[in-house]
Design a protein around this motif. Structure first.
Motif: not given
Lengths: 191, 440
Positions: A43, A53-56, A61-64, B60, B123-124, B126-128, B200-201, B206-207, B211-213
């Motif tokens: 991206f 910017w933060i992604g999915p 790792s399940n980390l964003r 989400d 995918e794009d 999903r970036w916030k 997150s794990n 995880k929401n 975690v979601r920034g």
């Protein structure tokens, strides 16, 4: 502000996520704007955007992952903050990707060995993957947790230190910015 | 003017208090019903997920309606912070459904690699951008402070206040509730601040906003400070120093003892149970100003309740705990887990019997509460014996309605304040309770 905007397209760049294969020293490879070969995000944030910017969540790792914005007039303090965040992100990514992979692998091995002991195949007639019930898996969970206990203790200590340091730096940066803005406003008012 | 009301010991004074109490009781019930309903809805949806295969994994946005539900789930049994009454865990993800999800995810992944161009924009999307959005802030802060859990904590504190053998004072009640709520928000925010990579794990958590920034760690800490400091100040200055001290102690116990201990030793469960027991004690001390036997009994009841609640819940989360590195009895000492749950179900019966001895309730309380206490003990015994998903689930869901019902019954059997004063009065009414109400 206008001057900064002119400079932005050439001067600013995005610091990409340092993946597990990239260097550990604050993502120096990524600083040159290169993308590491494995697991770098595809991206690219829009050029006009001035925020991170933060992604999915990452599949392993399940980390964003976060793509950090580098302002052209970044101060030393801000750079320290950004590098600390990148380092923490890289370290977390490495740890959890490795840990989750190990978990999945060991779980598969455990299921395989148990099924073999019972005389069953990995897949039954319909092609569905055979699973053990929760009580049988409980032995594996207990074992896995105790095996990784020391690793988790080390990681916890590490994570808490990093978290505090990053938050403290964020506080410092916010304070400096606030003072700068107040000084600017005072100057404007005087004019 | 000065109005002097002469009240005989006929209980006329009780009416305004009773109204408030009734409202409070109805409120309690409402919270319980809503909360229970949410859980049922979530549970049913999960079942549907297993039954009906989805072509695409849920995004989400679909998960968000259940954010509030996720707040209910406190990993730990207890209401943490000032510990919520019932950390409700909703995720009863079954291994089969998880495997299914994994298969779906891996299918999606292979799809992505085959058609990179088509999915790139997906995918794009999903970036916030990590920008502060003021419109979203109330929702984000509500999730950060686990607002529903906080509401449950406040309701247990209110129950403690209501059970105290003193005439009801509305302002004190409101101040105590509000202060407890603020302290709870602060503790929950700090807890989330500490646990970002672990949350997150785990599926359940995880929401969360950090975690979601959606919010920066700095802002989370500032929010916690801006809730905690006024909250404790309110309790100390507006109610009494004892309640303030208990509130501060509970925040520290939750954030600095329970949260790190979760990853170090199974002792965290007992610490968390104390965290859950303190809010009703705070309610009591807010009303009476002293820590007496009644407060400790109420705290004891909440303390004992935490174990069947949490141990049953944690039985279904063993995989997530094991992978996430959480030291919980259900993973490391499963036998102990079930024994402790049963032990505390039985102790609830004992504690209910002690209540009339301490003059908190009449003797009808242990009698009326015996059926529900016996039922939860029976389910505790089944859990102890069978040690499987269905028995743990039954015990967990029972604990959800058992506590509000127990508190309700306790309240209805509360020994009236006036009746106590009655005992010393000679007939003829020469002793009248005189109350002066000054009107401006």
């Amino acid at each position: 502000m206008a001057a900064a905007r002119v400079l932005r397209p050439s001067a600013c760049c995005r610091r990409l996520l340092s993946s597990s294969s990239a260097s550990c020293n604050g993502g120096r490879a990524a600083e040159r704007g290169e993308r590491p070969d494995s697991a770098g995000p595809a991206f690219r944030p829009p050029a006009h955007s001035r925020s991170d910017w933060i992604g999915p969540p990452d599949t392993h790792s399940n980390l964003r992952p976060i793509i950090f914005y580098v302002p052209p007039e970044e101060s030393a303090l801000e750079r320290r903050l950004r590098e600390a965040r990148q380092e923490a992100q890289a370290s977390n990514q490495r740890f959890w990707a490795r840990h989750n992979r190990a978990f999945r692998q060991e779980k598969e091995e455990f299921i395989y060995s148990r099924l073999k002991a019972k005389g069953l195949e990995m897949r039954d007639e319909s092609g569905q993957k055979a699973t053990l019930n929760a009580e049988e898996m409980a032995d594996f969970y207990k074992d896995f947790l105790s095996k990784n206990f020391k690793k988790h203790l080390q990681y916890n200590r590490d994570w808490y230190k990093r978290n505090f340091r990053i938050t403290f730096l964020m506080g410092q940066v916010a304070l400096v910015r606030a003072l700068r803005w107040l000084r600017w406003r005072k100057k404007n008012v005087e004019q | 003017g000065l109005f002097v009301w002469r009240l005989r010991n006929t209980g006329i004074q009780q009416i305004p208090c009773q109204f408030v109490h009734l409202y409070h009781v109805a409120n309690n019930r409402l919270i319980t019903f809503q909360y229970f309903n949410f859980l049922k809805r979530m549970y049913v949806t999960r079942c549907n997920k297993v039954l009906s295969q989805r072509a695409k994994p849920k995004s989400d946005s679909v998960v968000s309606p259940y954010h509030e539900l996720q707040q209910l789930d406190q990993e730990k049994k207890v209401v943490n912070k000032i510990s919520p009454v019932s950390p409700v865990h909703q995720l009863w993800s079954e291994t089969s459904s998880r495997n299914e999800l994994r298969e779906m995810k891996s299918a999606a992944e292979t799809e992505d690699s085959v058609i990179p161009v088509g999915t790139e924009s997906k995918e794009d999307r999903r970036w916030k951008e990590m920008k502060l959005r003021l419109d979203d802030m109330p929702g984000i802060l509500a999730r950060l402070s686990k607002i529903k859990l906080t509401a449950l904590v406040v309701s247990t504190a209110s129950a403690g206040f209501a059970m105290a053998p003193v005439p009801f004072e509305l302002t004190c009640f409101l101040l105590a509730s509000f202060g407890t709520g603020l302290a709870s928000c602060a503790a929950n925010s700090i807890n989330q601040f500490f646990e970002v990579p672990f949350d997150s794990n785990m599926n359940r958590t995880k929401n969360r906003p950090l975690v979601r920034g959606q919010i920066s760690p700095l802002l989370a800490v500032c929010f916690a400070a801006s809730c905690g400091i006024p909250g404790i100040a309110l309790l100390t200055l507006g109610v009494n120093p004892l309640t303030g001290a208990l509130g501060a102690f509970n925040i520290i116990l939750y954030t600095c003892c329970y949260t790190p201990l979760k990853r170090m030793s199974i002792v965290n469960t007992w610490v968390g149970a104390v965290v859950g027991a303190i809010p009703p004690v705070m309610g009591w001390t807010a009303a009476t100003g002293s820590l007496d036997a009644g407060a400790l009994l109420l705290g004891g009841i909440l303390y004992s309740w935490q174990f069947p609640h949490f141990n049953a819940l944690s039985w279904g989360l063993r995989e997530d705990y094991s992978r996430g590195g959480y030291c919980m009895m259900s993973v490391t000492h499963p036998g102990l887990c079930r024994r402790v749950a049963l032990r505390h179900c039985l102790s609830l019966i004992g504690l209910s019997t002690v209540a009339p001895v301490l003059d908190i309730t009449t003797w009808t309380f242990p009698i009326i509460s015996l059926p529900i206490n016996l039922y939860i003990s029976y389910l505790g015994f089944r859990f102890y014996r069978d040690a499987d998903r269905s028995s743990s689930r039954k015990l967990f869901f029972c604990s959800l309605w058992h506590l509000p019902m127990l508190l309700l019954v306790m309240f209805t059997c509360k020994k009236s304040v006036l009746k106590k004063e009655d005992k010393g009065d000679p007939p003829g009414g020469s002793h009248e309770t005189v109350m002066e109400i000054r009107l401006p």
